[in-house]
Design a protein around this motif. Structure first.
Motif, mmCIF file in Angstrom:
data_model
loop_
_atom_site.group_PDB
_atom_site.id
_atom_site.type_symbol
_atom_site.label_atom_id
_atom_site.label_comp_id
_atom_site.label_asym_id
_atom_site.label_seq_id
_atom_site.Cartn_x
_atom_site.Cartn_y
_atom_site.Cartn_z
ATOM 1 N N LEU A 1 0.722 -1.206 -0.038
ATOM 2 C CA LEU A 1 -0.109 -0.098 -0.095
ATOM 3 C C LEU A 1 0.897 1.269 -0.021
ATOM 4 O O LEU A 1 0.235 2.416 0.264
ATOM 5 N N THR A 2 2.097 1.090 -0.201
ATOM 6 C CA THR A 2 3.034 2.334 -0.317
ATOM 7 C C THR A 2 3.027 2.980 -1.724
ATOM 8 O O THR A 2 3.716 3.806 -1.886
ATOM 9 N N THR A 3 2.555 2.052 -2.725
ATOM 10 C CA THR A 3 2.546 2.593 -4.172
ATOM 11 C C THR A 3 1.299 2.517 -4.492
ATOM 12 O O THR A 3 0.338 1.864 -3.995
ATOM 13 N N ALA A 4 0.939 3.218 -5.565
ATOM 14 C CA ALA A 4 -0.476 3.476 -5.867
ATOM 15 C C ALA A 4 -0.447 3.727 -7.621
ATOM 16 O O ALA A 4 -0.803 4.667 -8.274
ATOM 17 N N ARG A 5 0.196 2.689 -8.254
ATOM 18 C CA ARG A 5 0.514 2.701 -9.710
ATOM 19 C C ARG A 5 -0.786 2.275 -10.471
ATOM 20 O O ARG A 5 -1.141 1.244 -10.316
ATOM 21 N N ILE B 1 -10.989 -12.446 -5.361
ATOM 22 C CA ILE B 1 -11.770 -11.518 -5.022
ATOM 23 C C ILE B 1 -10.833 -10.386 -4.691
ATOM 24 O O ILE B 1 -9.833 -10.722 -3.744
ATOM 25 N N THR B 2 -10.891 -9.119 -4.971
ATOM 26 C CA THR B 2 -10.085 -8.032 -4.491
ATOM 27 C C THR B 2 -10.790 -7.501 -3.563
ATOM 28 O O THR B 2 -11.873 -6.942 -3.931
ATOM 29 N N PHE B 3 -10.122 -6.949 -2.593
ATOM 30 C CA PHE B 3 -10.610 -5.954 -1.613
ATOM 31 C C PHE B 3 -10.435 -4.347 -1.611
ATOM 32 O O PHE B 3 -9.043 -4.127 -1.840
ATOM 33 N N ALA B 4 -11.589 -3.753 -2.065
ATOM 34 C CA ALA B 4 -11.520 -2.461 -2.083
ATOM 35 C C ALA B 4 -11.967 -1.560 -0.775
ATOM 36 O O ALA B 4 -13.342 -1.802 -0.540
ATOM 37 N N VAL B 5 -11.084 -1.006 0.037
ATOM 38 C CA VAL B 5 -11.542 -0.420 1.455
ATOM 39 C C VAL B 5 -11.724 1.041 1.039
ATOM 40 O O VAL B 5 -10.378 1.471 0.951
ATOM 41 N N THR C 1 -9.125 7.565 1.721
ATOM 42 C CA THR C 1 -8.442 6.487 0.892
ATOM 43 C C THR C 1 -9.263 5.327 0.549
ATOM 44 O O THR C 1 -10.045 4.918 1.342
ATOM 45 N N VAL C 2 -9.075 5.278 -0.752
ATOM 46 C CA VAL C 2 -9.583 4.070 -1.299
ATOM 47 C C VAL C 2 -8.260 2.837 -1.665
ATOM 48 O O VAL C 2 -7.506 3.437 -2.459
ATOM 49 N N SER C 3 -8.195 1.863 -0.589
ATOM 50 C CA SER C 3 -7.096 1.013 -0.696
ATOM 51 C C SER C 3 -7.521 -0.293 -1.296
ATOM 52 O O SER C 3 -8.508 -0.836 -1.218
ATOM 53 N N LEU C 4 -6.267 -0.993 -2.043
ATOM 54 C CA LEU C 4 -6.661 -2.554 -2.255
ATOM 55 C C LEU C 4 -5.416 -3.334 -1.344
ATOM 56 O O LEU C 4 -4.440 -3.477 -1.783
#
Length: 209
Positions: free
Chosen positions: A12-16, A158-162, A169-172
Motif C-alpha cells: 500500500l505504499t505505491t499506487a500505480r 476476490i480483490t478487497f477495495a476499502v 483513502t480507497v485502498s486495495l
C-alpha cells in the motif's frame, strides 16, 4: 491463477495505475484523478494484474461510496462493471446504462444470478465486477454471500477495495482466491475492513456469516 485459499497481500505504499490503453481510458484516468484530488482523496496499492475479478467495495453506507470507488477505479485505469436491473438496460437510455458498465440481471422472476454472472465472466476476456457485500446502504447484520458464490462459480479472485472516510483513502489491501469455505474466507475478508471508517459508521457492522 493461484490455488484456492491463496491470499495475496498488496503493497500500500505505491499506487500505480495500469498502463495506458488508449486515449479514452487516459481521459477517464485524468478525470478520476482530478475528482479525487478535489475531494482530498487518494488511492493506495497497485491494481492487480488479474483480467477478471470480483471486487468487494465497502464499507457501503452512502451513495458517495460508489462515486469515490468509480473515481478511484478511473485513476487506476480500470473499467468497473456492476449488476443492475434488466429494465435499466432497456428503453431509450438502455444503451447508455450498458455503456456505464451495467450487466443486466433479470429480477422479475426467480433467476440464477450466480449462473448469469458465471456466463458473463466466461464470455469476456476481461471483467472486473464490483459488488458492495452489504447489498444496501442501510445497516445490516449480515453480509450477502452473492459476491463470494459468483467468484467461486466463475473461478476468479476476490480483490478487497476499502473506502476509509477518516483517511480519505480507497485502498486495495489484498486479493483472495476463494477456498470454497465461505465462513473461513469471510472472516479473512472482513478482517481487512475492520478498521475502516464508513461515511456513516453507525450503519457499518461486521458480524461474520
Amino acid at each position: 491463477m493461484h490455488p484456492p485459499g491463496t491470499l495475496i497481500l498488496h503493497d500500500l505504499t505505491t499506487a500505480r495505475p495500469r498502463p495506458s490503453r488508449g486515449f479514452g481510458m487516459d481521459v477517464w484516468h485524468w478525470l478520476g484523478r482530478g475528482f479525487l484530488a478535489l475531494g482530498g482523496w487518494r488511492i493506495a496499492g497497485d491494481w492487480p494484474d488479474d483480467a477478471k475479478a470480483v471486487v468487494t467495495a465497502g464499507p457501503h453506507t452512502s451513495n458517495w461510496d460508489g462515486i469515490w470507488m468509480i473515481a478511484a477505479a478511473a485513476k487506476w485505469r480500470i473499467r468497473l462493471r456492476y449488476m443492475g436491473k434488466k429494465s435499466l438496460t432497456q428503453g431509450p437510455f438502455g444503451a447508455l446504462v450498458r455503456w456505464t458498465g451495467c450487466i443486466p440481471i433479470d429480477r422479475s422472476r426467480s433467476n440464477d444470478v450466480v449462473g448469469t454472472m458465471r456466463a458473463a465472466f466466461a464470455a469476456e476476456a476481461g471483467l472486473i465486477l464490483v459488488v458492495p457485500p452489504e447489498g444496501t446502504r442501510d445497516r445490516v447484520l449480515k453480509w450477502k454471500s452473492g459476491f463470494y458464490h459468483i467468484a467461486v462459480g466463475a473461478g476468479v479472485p476476490i480483490t478487497f477495495a476499502v473506502m476509509d472516510y477518516a483517511k480519505k483513502t480507497v485502498s486495495l489491501p489484498a486479493t483472495l482466491w476463494p477456498s470454497g469455505d465461505y465462513a473461513a474466507d469471510l472472516a479473512i475478508i472482513q478482517g481487512f475492513y475492520a478498521e475502516a471508517t464508513a461515511k456513516y459508521p453507525e450503519n457499518f457492522v461486521l458480524t461474520g456469516n
